[in-house]
Motif scaffolding. Structure first.
Motif, mmCIF file in Angstrom:
data_model
loop_
_atom_site.group_PDB
_atom_site.id
_atom_site.type_symbol
_atom_site.label_atom_id
_atom_site.label_comp_id
_atom_site.label_asym_id
_atom_site.label_seq_id
_atom_site.Cartn_x
_atom_site.Cartn_y
_atom_site.Cartn_z
ATOM 1 N N UNK A 186 0.827 -1.200 0.000
ATOM 2 C CA UNK A 186 0.000 0.000 0.000
ATOM 3 C C UNK A 186 0.862 1.250 0.000
ATOM 4 N N UNK A 187 0.225 2.345 -0.380
ATOM 5 C CA UNK A 187 0.884 3.640 -0.408
ATOM 6 C C UNK A 187 0.155 4.563 0.561
ATOM 7 N N UNK A 188 0.927 5.192 1.434
ATOM 8 C CA UNK A 188 0.353 6.050 2.463
ATOM 9 C C UNK A 188 0.807 7.482 2.206
ATOM 10 N N UNK A 189 -0.147 8.366 2.124
ATOM 11 C CA UNK A 189 0.162 9.785 1.979
ATOM 12 C C UNK A 189 0.211 10.429 3.363
ATOM 13 N N UNK A 190 1.219 11.206 3.659
ATOM 14 C CA UNK A 190 1.290 11.870 4.969
ATOM 15 C C UNK A 190 0.067 12.743 5.193
ATOM 16 N N UNK A 191 -0.528 12.592 6.339
ATOM 17 C CA UNK A 191 -1.664 13.404 6.721
ATOM 18 C C UNK A 191 -1.354 14.049 8.063
ATOM 19 N N UNK A 192 -2.027 15.126 8.349
ATOM 20 C CA UNK A 192 -1.832 15.788 9.648
ATOM 21 C C UNK A 192 -3.100 15.579 10.483
ATOM 22 N N UNK A 193 -2.984 15.032 11.657
ATOM 23 C CA UNK A 193 -1.741 14.538 12.257
ATOM 24 C C UNK A 193 -1.463 13.103 11.825
ATOM 25 N N UNK A 194 -0.190 12.765 11.757
ATOM 26 C CA UNK A 194 0.206 11.383 11.465
ATOM 27 C C UNK A 194 0.641 10.715 12.764
ATOM 28 N N UNK A 195 0.130 9.522 12.999
ATOM 29 C CA UNK A 195 0.487 8.797 14.208
ATOM 30 C C UNK A 195 1.166 7.494 13.824
ATOM 31 N N UNK A 196 1.930 6.944 14.747
ATOM 32 C CA UNK A 196 2.648 5.700 14.501
ATOM 33 C C UNK A 196 2.768 4.873 15.765
ATOM 34 N N UNK A 197 3.242 3.660 15.601
ATOM 35 C CA UNK A 197 3.443 2.722 16.717
ATOM 36 C C UNK A 197 2.202 2.656 17.594
ATOM 37 N N UNK A 198 1.056 2.447 16.955
ATOM 38 C CA UNK A 198 -0.219 2.423 17.669
ATOM 39 C C UNK A 198 -0.443 1.059 18.315
ATOM 40 N N UNK A 199 -0.768 1.073 19.610
ATOM 41 C CA UNK A 199 -1.103 -0.147 20.353
ATOM 42 C C UNK A 199 -2.485 0.019 20.963
ATOM 43 N N UNK A 200 -3.287 -1.011 20.805
ATOM 44 C CA UNK A 200 -4.615 -1.044 21.412
ATOM 45 C C UNK A 200 -4.752 -2.382 22.125
ATOM 46 N N UNK A 201 -4.987 -2.330 23.437
ATOM 47 C CA UNK A 201 -5.083 -3.553 24.236
ATOM 48 C C UNK A 201 -6.376 -3.539 25.033
ATOM 49 N N UNK A 202 -6.985 -4.700 25.180
ATOM 50 C CA UNK A 202 -8.203 -4.805 25.988
ATOM 51 C C UNK A 202 -8.052 -5.949 26.973
ATOM 52 N N UNK A 203 -8.677 -5.800 28.136
ATOM 53 C CA UNK A 203 -8.617 -6.843 29.155
ATOM 54 C C UNK A 203 -9.844 -6.732 30.046
ATOM 55 N N UNK A 204 -10.038 -7.747 30.875
ATOM 56 C CA UNK A 204 -11.173 -7.789 31.794
ATOM 57 C C UNK A 204 -10.639 -8.135 33.177
ATOM 58 N N UNK A 205 -10.981 -7.323 34.164
ATOM 59 C CA UNK A 205 -10.512 -7.572 35.521
ATOM 60 C C UNK A 205 -11.393 -8.618 36.201
ATOM 61 N N UNK A 206 -10.935 -9.130 37.323
ATOM 62 C CA UNK A 206 -11.717 -10.110 38.075
ATOM 63 C C UNK A 206 -13.030 -9.530 38.578
ATOM 64 N N UNK A 207 -13.073 -8.227 38.770
ATOM 65 C CA UNK A 207 -14.302 -7.581 39.245
ATOM 66 C C UNK A 207 -15.271 -7.257 38.118
ATOM 67 N N UNK A 208 -14.907 -7.587 36.863
ATOM 68 C CA UNK A 208 -15.805 -7.352 35.736
ATOM 69 C C UNK A 208 -15.607 -6.021 35.039
ATOM 70 N N UNK A 209 -14.531 -5.314 35.357
ATOM 71 C CA UNK A 209 -14.252 -4.061 34.668
ATOM 72 C C UNK A 209 -13.476 -4.309 33.386
ATOM 73 N N UNK A 210 -13.931 -3.670 32.329
ATOM 74 C CA UNK A 210 -13.173 -3.705 31.091
ATOM 75 C C UNK A 210 -12.127 -2.612 31.091
ATOM 76 N N UNK A 211 -10.960 -2.938 30.585
ATOM 77 C CA UNK A 211 -9.881 -1.947 30.506
ATOM 78 C C UNK A 211 -9.377 -1.889 29.069
ATOM 79 N N UNK A 212 -9.420 -0.685 28.512
ATOM 80 C CA UNK A 212 -8.941 -0.458 27.154
ATOM 81 C C UNK A 212 -7.736 0.479 27.234
ATOM 82 N N UNK A 213 -6.597 0.011 26.755
ATOM 83 C CA UNK A 213 -5.374 0.808 26.755
ATOM 84 C C UNK A 213 -5.009 1.178 25.326
ATOM 85 N N UNK A 214 -4.766 2.450 25.122
ATOM 86 C CA UNK A 214 -4.410 2.955 23.796
ATOM 87 C C UNK A 214 -3.166 3.818 23.922
ATOM 88 N N UNK A 215 -2.223 3.625 23.010
ATOM 89 C CA UNK A 215 -1.037 4.469 22.981
ATOM 90 C C UNK A 215 -0.544 4.586 21.550
#
Length: 823
Positions: A186-215
Motif C-alpha cells: 500500500x501507499x500512504x500519503x502523509x496526513x496531519x496529524x500522522x500517528x505511529x506505533x499504535x497499540x490497542x489492548x483490551x482486558x477484563x478484571x476479576x471484578x468485571x471491569x473492562x480496561x482499554x489501553x491505547x497508545x
C-alpha cells in the motif's frame, strides 16, 4: 485495526492492480535496468504469490508443482500516483526480496513475516519493481551447528530463514514454496496529524471491569486526542511524542467463546482534533492457564470459568495463493464455528494470518492458539540477526491483534522440544534459552495478560507424554492404540490429536479426484504420510476399520470399493466422536483437544475434516455432534455398568428430559427409563443407567449371565422448553459390527425457505451412519445413527449455482445395508 493501518494509524491506498510478473534464472538479472525489450510478462495479482500468478496464466499446476526455489521472480508496477512524499508499506514479502523505485534500490528484506515501511518522494511517473531472489541457494548457507535435524523437513537450511515450512514437508503438503508479495502493498500519503506505533489492548478484571489501553506516537501537533468505546470516552495524556490513555468500563459485558456465551464486541474510535479514526472492534475477556494442584495440568480459564477447548489446527485457506482476506477465511472459520469448535490453532509449521483472520474469530467466538513460526528445528538463540527477526514478527503480530479477544494463547513454537527429546538428547539441550528465557520475557513485556506456553508439546517427564502439560496425542490415531487409550493416556491438553486420512464426500471425489480409490497414484499422492515411514494415514484408518467392524479392508476394497469408502467415512467419524465423548465426560483429566487438521490443502483423503473446496467430511459432522454445548454422553464402566453424563456449558438454566432405551435387534425395547433434569449454568450430572431403569440390567454386557439381551443403548436429551431432541448418544455393548441392521427408511421433503428443504427421515430399525447425498444441496447433519421410532429432520440447503426451485434428489446409504435408498 485493519491490515492497511496496523501499527501506523493511517489507512493506505492498496497497490493491488496493474502488476506484471516474469521469472528468470537465479541471478540472471541484477537490476530492473538489465531487462531487454522482449520480456515474457504475465499479469500478477497482489497480494499474491508467484505460484498463484502462474497458475492463473496456465503455467503452474498445484497437483504437479514445479520447483520455484531456484528462480528469481520480478514484479513490476507503473504507479498512477501524483508526485510528492509518500510511504510505501509492504505487509509481507516472501521471502528474500529487493525493492526498487525508478531503478534505485530502496529496501531489501529476508523475512516473509515482517511488515516494512519506506518513505519515498514520488515524481508522478514512477515504476516500482520487486525482485524475489531464489531461496534455494540460501538453504545451503552455513550457520551455527544444529544439535538435531528434523526428518520431516526436506531442507535443514530453513532454520536460518524466516519463511514458512509449507512446501518443505514431503508427505504433509504439496511442494509449493511461498514466493511473492503474499501480503498487501500500500501507499500512504502523509496526513496531519500522522500517528505511529499504535497499540490497542483490551482486558477484563476479576471484578468485571473492562480496561482499554491505547497508545501511539505523534510528531505533529495535536491539541486533543479522545478515545471512545462502549459509550464511554477519555482523553489521552501526552508525554513527549507519546500519547497514552486507559479507559475503564465498569460492568462491561464480556466476550465469550460462542460455546459458553456471546462473543460481544464494541467499536473503538479515536478523535484527533475533530478527525475521527475508526480503530475497529474489541471485546473484553480474561484468559488464564490453570496448572492444577499437581502443576501438570493445562486448563484454560476464561472469565473465571473453566472451558473445555475443542477445535482443530488451521492449515491455509489456499496453499497456492496464501490469501489473507476475510472472503478466503470465512467459509472455513464459519464451518469451524458451526461444528461447535471454540478454538483454532495456527501451528508453527504454517504461516501468520492477517488481522482479518482474528477479526472473524472475534465475531464467531473462536479462540485462537497462536504458535510462533518456529517448528522442529534447533534454532540458534545466539544468532542475533535471527533473534531480531523473531522479536520483530512477534511485536508486529501482537501490535496488530492485541485488542482481539479471540487471541487466547501464545506458544513459542511446535515440536522443537519433542524433536530433541525423541532423539535422546537431555532437556538442557532442547529446552534451551530461546523457549525458556527469550520468548517468555518478550511476551511478558509485550502482552502481560496473554497466556504463554513454551512449546507444543511440552511438560511432563518427556515433552510428548500426554499426561502432563500440552501434548500432541496420537495414541488413538497414528500409533493405532485401542479406543480405550483415550482414557488410559490421562490426557491433559492436546494441541494436536486424532490425525486420520479422511475420505471426502462423493461429490468432491467425482468433481476433483475421479480415480479409483486408494491404489491409484493420484489418490495416494493426496494421502498424508510421515517422511520415511513404511505406512501412511490410510493404513491407520484401515486399522480402525478392522477394529470397529471386523472387516478386512483390503478384501472389502477389492470386492466392493464403494462400500469400502462408506465404511471408511464412518470409521473416522466414529473414532473422533467416541474419543471426545471420553475426554468431555465429567471426571476426565482432559481439558481440550484440537484435531489435526481443520482443512485439506488439496482435494483428497487428507487430514482435514473439511476438504479443500470447503465441503465438510464425515468427521466434521461427527465433531459437530461431539462438541455440542449441551450434551449427553455414555461411558462404558465395565462391571460398574453404563454411566450417563449430561453437560450444560451454557450460561443458562436448562430444563431437560433424559431418555434411555436398550434395544434388541436394533428395534425391540428391552428396558427403558427417563428422568427430568434441571441443569444450571456450567452444570454437569452423572447417572448410572440403572438409576433410570430402577433395577439392575447388564447394560455393558460385563456379567455375561446368558446371551446378550440387547445390541444398542440409545440416549436422548430433550429440551423441555422446545420439546425437541438436542443431543443423542449410542453405546454398542457387543461392538458396532453386531448392531449393523438393514431397516426400512422413509423420507419426505418439505420446503422451508427459498433455498432450503427439510428432509424428515424415519426408520423401523437402528441405521448406523446414515449418510445423505443430494447433488446441489448440503445437509445440515449427516453420517448419523438413526434410532427406530425417532424421526429426524435434516435441513438441506441449496449450494451456489443450484436452481432456485430445484427439488432435492439423491440417495442415502448406511452401514447395515448394501442397497442405496433413493429419493
Amino acid at each position: 485495526m485493519t491490515e492497511g493501518n496496523q501499527g501506523n494509524g493511517q489507512c493506505g491506498i492498496p497497490l493491488n492492480k496493474g502488476w506484471r510478473l516474469t521469472t528468470t534464472a537465479a541471478g540472471a538479472v541484477t537490476s530492473p535496468a538489465d531487462f531487454g525489450p522482449h520480456v515474457d510478462w504475465v499479469n500478477a495479482p497482489v497480494p499474491g504469490t508467484v505460484a498463484g500468478a502462474l497458475e492463473a496464466a496456465g503455467r503452474f499446476d498445484r497437483n504437479n508443482p514445479v520447483s520455484l526455489e531456484n528462480i528469481d521472480a520480478w514484479y513490476v508496477l507503473k504507479l498512477q500516483e501524483a508526485a510528492g512524499p509518500a510511504i510505501l508499506r509492504f505487509a509481507g514479502l516472501a521471502t528474500i526480496a529487493e525493492v526498487y523505485l525508478n531503478g534505485k534500490p530502496i529496501l531489501s528484506c529476508d523475512s516473509m513475516f515482517e511488515a516494512r515501511e519506506v518513505p519515498v518522494d514520488l515524481t508522478g511517473q514512477d515504476v516500482l519493481s520487486i525482485c524475489f531472489r531464489a531461496i534455494g541457494p540460501r538453504l545451503s548457507a552455513k550457520g551455527p551447528r544444529a544439535r538435531w535435524r528434523p526428518a520431516m523437513m526436506r531442507s535443514q537450511g530453513l532454520r536460518l530463514i524466516r519463511t514458512t515450512t509449507l512446501g518443505f514437508m514431503p508427505g504433509w503438503c504439496p511442494d509449493i514454496v511461498a514466493v511473492g508479495p503474499w501480503r498487501e502493498i500500500s501507499l500512504i500519503r502523509p496526513e496531519a496529524p500522522r500517528i505511529g506505533d499504535l497499540w490497542l489492548r483490551s482486558s477484563l478484571s476479576e471484578s468485571g471491569q473492562g480496561r482499554l489501553q491505547l497508545s501511539f506516537n505523534a510528531e505533529d501537533p495535536i491539541i486533543e486526542a479522545i478515545v471512545t468505546c462502549a459509550g464511554k470516552k477519555t482523553r489521552l495524556s501526552r508525554q513527549g511524542d507519546r500519547f497514552e490513555a486507559e479507559l475503564v468500563l465498569a460492568d462491561i459485558k464480556p466476550w465469550w467463546p460462542h460455546t459458553h456465551g456471546e462473543p460481544i464486541l464494541y467499536p473503538v474510535s479515536l478523535n484527533l482534533d475533530g478527525r475521527i479514526m475508526e480503530l475497529g472492534q474489541t471485546g473484553f475477556r480474561r484468559v488464564e492457564i490453570d496448572r492444577g494442584k499437581d502443576g501438570q495440568d493445562l486448563a484454560l480459564i476464561v472469565n473465571g470459568e473453566r472451558v473445555f477447548c475443542r477445535g482443530a489446527v488451521w492449515t491455509n485457506a489456499d496453499i497456492v495463493n496464501l490469501p489473507g482476506t476475510r472472503d478466503a477465511y470465512e467459509p472455513f472459520l464459519r464451518a469451524a464455528a458451526d461444528a461447535g469448535m471454540n478454538m483454532i490453532r495456527i501451528g508453527g509449521t504454517m504461516a501468520y494470518e492477517t488481522p482479518a483472520f482474528f477479526r472473524l474469530c472475534d465475531e464467531l467466538g473462536l479462540m485462537v492458539w497462536q504458535d510462533l513460526m518456529l517448528a522442529n528445528f534447533d534454532y540458534p538463540a545466539s544468532d542475533n540477526a535471527l533473534m531480531i527477526h523473531v522479536k520483530t514478527e512477534l511485536t508486529q503480530l501482537l501490535q496488530a491483534n492485541s485488542a482481539s479477544p479471540s487471541l487466547a494463547v501464545l506458544c513459542g513454537g511446535s515440536e522443537m522440544h519433542q524433536q530433541g527429546a525423541m532423539l535422546g538428547l537431555p532437556a538442557s539441550i532442547w529446552n534451551g534459552e530461546l523457549t525458556r528465557e527469550i520468548l517468555p520475557s518478550l511476551v511478558t513485556a509485550l502482552a502481560p495478560d496473554l497466556p504463554f506456553v513454551a512449546n507444543s508439546p511440552s511438560g511432563g517427564a518427556q515433552p510428548f507424554f500426554p499426561n502432563a502439560g500440552v501434548s500432541h496425542y496420537y495414541g488413538v490415531g497414528a500409533y493405532m492404540r485401542p479406543l480405550e487409550d483415550a482414557r488410559r493416556a490421562n490426557l491433559r491438553f492436546a494441541a494436536e490429536c486424532l490425525a486420520f486420512s479422511h475420505v471426502p464426500e462423493a461429490e468432491t471425489l467425482e468433481k476433483h479426484l475421479p480415480v479409483p480409490a486408494v491404489h491409484h497414484p493420484s489418490w495416494k499422492a493426496r494421502v498424508p504420510r510421515d517422511l520415511g515411514a513404511s505406512w501412511d494415514f490410510e493404513d491407520v484408518r484401515d486399522h480402525y476399520l478392522n477394529e470397529l467392524y471386523g472387516l478386512d479392508p483390503a478384501r472389502l476394497r477389492r470386492e466392493d470399493p464403494e462400500r469400502y469408502l462408506t465404511f471408511s467415512r464412518a470409521v473416522t467419524a466414529e473414532v473422533m466422536e467416541a474419543t471426545f465423548a471420553e475426554w468431555r465426560r465429567p471426571g476426565s483429566t482432559a481439558r481440550g483437544g484440537l484435531v489435526w487438521t481443520l482443512q485439506d490443502l488439496l482435494p483428497g483423503a487428507g487430514w482435514g475434516v473439511i476438504d479443500s473446496t470447503g465441503r465438510p467430511k464425515s468427521a466434521w459432522y461427527a465433531l459437530k455432534r461431539a462438541f455440542r454445548p449441551v450434551q449427553v454422553l455414555l461411558s462404558d464402566e465395565g462391571t460398574n455398568g453404563l454411566d450417563v453424563h449430561v453437560i450444560n456449558e451454557t450460561s443458562e438454566n436448562r430444563s431437560l428430559m433424559l431418555q434411555l432405551s436398550c434395544l434388541r435387534d436394533g428395534h425391540q425395547p428391552v428396558v427403558s427409563g427417563k428422568r427430568e433434569l434441571e441443569l444450571g449454568p456450567r452444570g454437569t450430572v452423572k447417572l448410572a443407567a440403572t438409576d433410570l431403569f430402577g433395577a439392575f440390567f447388564d447394560t455393558t454386557y460385563a456379567y455375561r449371565f446368558g446371551p446378550p439381551s440387547h445390541d444398542v443403548t440409545h440416549a436422548q436429551l430433550i429440551d423441555l422448553s422446545r420439546q425437541d431432541v438436542i443431543a443423542e448418544a449410542f453405546h454398542f455393548p457387543q461392538g458396532r459390527a453386531a448392531a449393523l441392521h438393514d431397516g426400512t427408511v422413509e423420507l419426505s421433503l418439505t420446503r422451508v425457505a427459498d433455498d432450503s428443504w427439510a428432509a424428515d427421515i424415519s426408520s423401523n430399525r437402528l441405521m448406523q451412519n446414515l449418510s445423505i447425498h443430494a447433488a446441489g444441496f448440503r445437509p445440515r447433519e449427516n453420517h448419523f445413527h438413526l434410532a427406530p421410532g425417532t424421526p429426524k429432520r435434516v435441513l438441506l440447503t441449496a449450494e451456489a449455482g443450484q436452481e432456485a426451485n430445484a427439488l432435492p434428489s439423491g440417495y442415502m446409504t448406511s452401514l447395515g445395508s448394501r442397497r442405496p435408498i433413493h429419493f
